[in-house]
Write an enzyme that holds these catalytic residues in place. Sequence first.
Site: not given
Length: 379
Positions: A70-71, A149, A179, A199, A201, A237, A323
Amino acid sequence: MSIYFDNSATTPVLPEGAKAAFEVMTNNWGNPSSLHTSGIEAQHILKKARKQLALSLRVEEREIYFTSCATESNNLAIFGAVESLKRRGRRVITTAVEHPSVYECFKALEERGFEVIYLHPENGRITEESLKAAITKDTILVSMMAVNNETGDILPIDKVKKIIERAGSPALFHCDAVQGFGKIKIEPVKLRIDLLSISAHKLYGPKGVGAIYVRKGVNLKPNLLGGGQESGLRSGTENTASIAAMGVATQKIFSDFNTYSRKISELYDLFISKCKEYDFIKINSPENGAKHIINISLPGLRSETVLHCLEQEGIFVSSGSACSSHGGETKRARVLSEYGFTREIYDSALRISFGIFNEKEEIEAFFPVLEKIYERLKR
Ligand code: PLP
């Protein structure tokens, strides 16, 4: 005993997703850009996952692009939007409580000479009035997160596009939905979001994969140039194995969305009612925030000390945002001090975040341990 209450830092990968990733790594490991059969198989894997994500957001498959996290999605949305609209204005707006992956992009835009406006919470909330007051005809981007978050605060993302239009501004609306995705209802079409970051994860998928929704018709300048993968928007890729896992995990969570929401909501209610039984706990999260994040303080004790004492008892929580733990003291305190908390409160803040594998018994077990730690440290 092991209790994991840090699901907003990351979640475990669902076994179904891990299985899908293993299958791709061992059997379907072709490059999706190759023209032969194994490449075509890899393309099918991407197509399936793109469809799973598109269904969860109720958008078109071609509006989903895979990234590495997501960053990266946030960087792409912000710099990509600004690059493509900079001839129409130099003003950009965000909030002062964004995750560093958004906030630092705006800091960089300031250095490039953009006029950056940060909306600050008033009485603990980011208000639509502050956006109305800040927006002008030459505003080209508004970026607002869905759920904070650190506190679980839900921001007024349903009001943003209307305010942009009323101001007669060409601004694109970007939402960091990391979030909120899979936790609260977020439909980009209904909310009229132009760009949205997610994201894997944070929703039971693997680390190192994310996605961005780009509304069709929106022209975004790519950040990564190269082989032109992801329709030219994100060269490199694709991580097919992790993307497959992300698709499977997303589909699973969305197929049982109501069940999981109910479960998390019950955990939240129990946790809040338990907090109220202990005088030494102060609840920092707003009353009508998201149910999976609860920020509390034990005034007088340092977060890190309590965190490590809990860890020794097999309980894992966060001292704020994992984070941003690389950022040092000032960066870590930014969000909570913006929300109006004093140093005593943010120095002792703990973030508890629930996931689908948590149980009420874990909450019952948590409080006596916390009380024991409190009594010991207070002495
Ligand atoms: N945005 C928010 C609100 C987050 O909480 C996080 C991570 O905690 C991110 C962005 C960054 O996500 P990623 O780890 O995929 O780069």
